[in-house]
Design a protein around this motif. Structure first.
Motif, PDB file in Angstrom:
ATOM      1  N   VAL A 115     -31.976 -47.718  38.086  1.00  0.00           N
ATOM      2  CA  VAL A 115     -30.880 -46.882  38.579  1.00  0.00           C
ATOM      3  C   VAL A 115     -29.642 -47.735  38.827  1.00  0.00           C
ATOM      4  N   VAL A 116     -28.486 -47.179  38.443  1.00  0.00           N
ATOM      5  CA  VAL A 116     -27.192 -47.833  38.662  1.00  0.00           C
ATOM      6  C   VAL A 116     -26.332 -46.940  39.540  1.00  0.00           C
ATOM      7  N   LEU A 117     -25.795 -47.514  40.620  1.00  0.00           N
ATOM      8  CA  LEU A 117     -24.883 -46.803  41.511  1.00  0.00           C
ATOM      9  C   LEU A 117     -23.507 -47.446  41.392  1.00  0.00           C
ATOM     10  N   PRO A 118     -22.614 -46.874  40.573  1.00  0.00           N
ATOM     11  CA  PRO A 118     -21.252 -47.389  40.509  1.00  0.00           C
ATOM     12  C   PRO A 118     -20.436 -46.821  41.662  1.00  0.00           C
ATOM     13  N   GLY A 119     -19.185 -47.188  41.745  1.00  0.00           N
ATOM     14  CA  GLY A 119     -18.359 -46.628  42.805  1.00  0.00           C
ATOM     15  C   GLY A 119     -16.917 -47.077  42.710  1.00  0.00           C
ATOM     16  N   VAL A 120     -16.017 -46.107  42.762  1.00  0.00           N
ATOM     17  CA  VAL A 120     -14.582 -46.372  42.800  1.00  0.00           C
ATOM     18  C   VAL A 120     -13.986 -45.432  43.830  1.00  0.00           C
ATOM     19  N   GLY A 121     -13.124 -45.946  44.715  1.00  0.00           N
ATOM     20  CA  GLY A 121     -12.506 -45.098  45.721  1.00  0.00           C
ATOM     21  C   GLY A 121     -12.901 -45.511  47.127  1.00  0.00           C
ATOM     22  N   ALA A 122     -12.720 -44.602  48.068  1.00  0.00           N
ATOM     23  CA  ALA A 122     -12.961 -44.900  49.478  1.00  0.00           C
ATOM     24  C   ALA A 122     -14.438 -44.746  49.826  1.00  0.00           C
ATOM     25  N   PHE A 123     -14.945 -45.666  50.626  1.00  0.00           N
ATOM     26  CA  PHE A 123     -16.336 -45.665  51.094  1.00  0.00           C
ATOM     27  C   PHE A 123     -16.688 -44.309  51.699  1.00  0.00           C
ATOM     28  N   ARG A 124     -15.837 -43.802  52.560  1.00  0.00           N
ATOM     29  CA  ARG A 124     -16.089 -42.526  53.251  1.00  0.00           C
ATOM     30  C   ARG A 124     -16.348 -41.399  52.253  1.00  0.00           C
ATOM     31  N   ASP A 125     -15.486 -41.301  51.246  1.00  0.00           N
ATOM     32  CA  ASP A 125     -15.602 -40.223  50.262  1.00  0.00           C
ATOM     33  C   ASP A 125     -16.835 -40.416  49.384  1.00  0.00           C
ATOM     34  N   CYS A 126     -17.113 -41.671  49.028  1.00  0.00           N
ATOM     35  CA  CYS A 126     -18.291 -41.954  48.208  1.00  0.00           C
ATOM     36  C   CYS A 126     -19.566 -41.565  48.949  1.00  0.00           C
ATOM     37  N   MET A 127     -19.660 -41.937  50.216  1.00  0.00           N
ATOM     38  CA  MET A 127     -20.862 -41.632  50.995  1.00  0.00           C
ATOM     39  C   MET A 127     -21.023 -40.113  51.160  1.00  0.00           C
ATOM     40  N   ARG A 128     -19.915 -39.436  51.406  1.00  0.00           N
ATOM     41  CA  ARG A 128     -19.962 -37.967  51.546  1.00  0.00           C
ATOM     42  C   ARG A 128     -20.469 -37.326  50.255  1.00  0.00           C
ATOM     43  N   ASN A 129     -19.970 -37.787  49.113  1.00  0.00           N
ATOM     44  CA  ASN A 129     -20.394 -37.209  47.833  1.00  0.00           C
ATOM     45  C   ASN A 129     -21.865 -37.492  47.532  1.00  0.00           C
ATOM     46  N   LEU A 130     -22.332 -38.690  47.906  1.00  0.00           N
ATOM     47  CA  LEU A 130     -23.758 -38.985  47.735  1.00  0.00           C
ATOM     48  C   LEU A 130     -24.611 -38.011  48.545  1.00  0.00           C
ATOM     49  N   GLU A 131     -24.188 -37.772  49.775  1.00  0.00           N
ATOM     50  CA  GLU A 131     -24.948 -36.868  50.653  1.00  0.00           C
ATOM     51  C   GLU A 131     -24.906 -35.436  50.124  1.00  0.00           C
ATOM     52  N   GLN A 132     -23.718 -34.972  49.746  1.00  0.00           N
ATOM     53  CA  GLN A 132     -23.584 -33.594  49.274  1.00  0.00           C
ATOM     54  C   GLN A 132     -24.279 -33.378  47.936  1.00  0.00           C
ATOM     55  N   GLY A 133     -24.357 -34.436  47.128  1.00  0.00           N
ATOM     56  CA  GLY A 133     -25.014 -34.324  45.830  1.00  0.00           C
ATOM     57  C   GLY A 133     -26.520 -34.449  45.906  1.00  0.00           C
ATOM     58  N   GLY A 134     -27.056 -34.744  47.084  1.00  0.00           N
ATOM     59  CA  GLY A 134     -28.495 -34.855  47.252  1.00  0.00           C
ATOM     60  C   GLY A 134     -29.077 -36.155  46.711  1.00  0.00           C
ATOM     61  N   PHE A 135     -28.258 -37.219  46.706  1.00  0.00           N
ATOM     62  CA  PHE A 135     -28.695 -38.479  46.107  1.00  0.00           C
ATOM     63  C   PHE A 135     -29.274 -39.488  47.092  1.00  0.00           C
ATOM     64  N   VAL A 136     -29.070 -39.286  48.380  1.00  0.00           N
ATOM     65  CA  VAL A 136     -29.473 -40.315  49.345  1.00  0.00           C
ATOM     66  C   VAL A 136     -30.980 -40.558  49.301  1.00  0.00           C
ATOM     67  N   GLU A 137     -31.764 -39.506  49.389  1.00  0.00           N
ATOM     68  CA  GLU A 137     -33.222 -39.672  49.393  1.00  0.00           C
ATOM     69  C   GLU A 137     -33.744 -40.245  48.073  1.00  0.00           C
ATOM     70  N   PRO A 138     -33.276 -39.760  46.916  1.00  0.00           N
ATOM     71  CA  PRO A 138     -33.718 -40.385  45.666  1.00  0.00           C
ATOM     72  C   PRO A 138     -33.374 -41.872  45.581  1.00  0.00           C
ATOM     73  N   ILE A 139     -32.181 -42.253  46.029  1.00  0.00           N
ATOM     74  CA  ILE A 139     -31.802 -43.667  46.008  1.00  0.00           C
ATOM     75  C   ILE A 139     -32.753 -44.484  46.874  1.00  0.00           C
ATOM     76  N   LEU A 140     -32.994 -44.020  48.085  1.00  0.00           N
ATOM     77  CA  LEU A 140     -33.883 -44.752  48.993  1.00  0.00           C
ATOM     78  C   LEU A 140     -35.302 -44.816  48.441  1.00  0.00           C
ATOM     79  N   SER A 141     -35.741 -43.752  47.776  1.00  0.00           N
ATOM     80  CA  SER A 141     -37.081 -43.720  47.191  1.00  0.00           C
ATOM     81  C   SER A 141     -37.204 -44.716  46.043  1.00  0.00           C
ATOM     82  N   VAL A 142     -36.205 -44.757  45.178  1.00  0.00           N
ATOM     83  CA  VAL A 142     -36.206 -45.700  44.050  1.00  0.00           C
ATOM     84  C   VAL A 142     -36.261 -47.139  44.556  1.00  0.00           C
ATOM     85  N   ILE A 143     -35.440 -47.423  45.572  1.00  0.00           N
ATOM     86  CA  ILE A 143     -35.410 -48.779  46.129  1.00  0.00           C
ATOM     87  C   ILE A 143     -36.750 -49.119  46.781  1.00  0.00           C
ATOM     88  N   GLN A 144     -37.300 -48.183  47.539  1.00  0.00           N
ATOM     89  CA  GLN A 144     -38.581 -48.423  48.216  1.00  0.00           C
ATOM     90  C   GLN A 144     -39.713 -48.618  47.210  1.00  0.00           C
TER      91      GLN A 144
END
Length: 210
Positions: A43-72
């Protein structure tokens, strides 16, 4: 199963990263589907822009749990630019915002009034700069100490533990340019914009087992 999934959460230079993998002979899928991320081998997590907006979009897109699962699960994970910063505990960009807290530490702004060689340094730090290799994950196996890579950022990550720092660079201050923790490699610079050095990193990541 997608071999390499690039997370599309509306905040990354996705096509450039995908083209980078294609140039070194690997197919990467740009996806806005958390299920595809959850099932990917890498998995690749790119990012351009403000940290706040990126984190909000990750949460709203439902990506936080999948990211943590992949890493774990120990699957190879690559963070790029703000995608690296999001792995940390928090950022002071536009306030104080919580990150994924996978790597303990904080994202800070470059200090005001930095000077180098008698000249004022502008923020953002933009352009080519040298790496000082501290530790060598497999993705960096053929990256020479002193190699030039491409940066665009006003904030930098400061890990709580120096042991996770894979490379530093200098712009008024020495700052963390890359981290390596278990199956995670993340770069403050843009491999997809760093010509031969960056393409080598993408290729080595695509070949990595963990």
């Amino acid at each position: 199963m997608a071999t390499i999934a690039i997370i599309d959460y509306g905040m990354g230079n996705l096509r450039s990263v995908q083209k980078g993998f294609e140039k070194v002979g690997f197919e990467a899928v740009v996806t806005a589907d958390p299920k595809v991320v959850l099932e990917a081998e890498k998995v690749v997590l790119p990012g351009v822009g403000a940290f706040r907006d990126c984190m909000r979009n990750l949460e709203q897109g439902g990506f936080v749990e999948p990211i943590l699962s992949v890493i774990q699960d120990g699957r190879p994970f690559l963070g790029i630019c703000v995608g690296m910063q999001l792995l940390f505990t928090d950022s002071v960009e536009f306030g104080l915002y919580q990150g994924l807290n996978v790597i303990p530490g904080h994202v800070l702004r470059f200090p005001e009034g930095m000077r180098e060689g008698g000249e004022d340094l502008k923020v953002p730090h933009m352009g080519w700069n040298q790496l000082s290799i501290k530790r060598r994950p497999s993705a960096f196996s053929d990256v020479e100490d002193g190699a030039n890579v491409y940066f665009v950022h006003s904030f930098y990550a400061k890990p709580d533990e120096e042991g996770v720092v894979a490379a530093t660079s200098s712009y008024g201050i020495d700052f963390c340019a890359a981290v390596w923790k278990d199956n995670i490699v993340a770069t403050q610079f843009h491999p997809e914009k760093s010509q031969a050095v960056g393409l080598s990193i993408l290729k080595n990541f695509a070949l990595s087992k963990a």
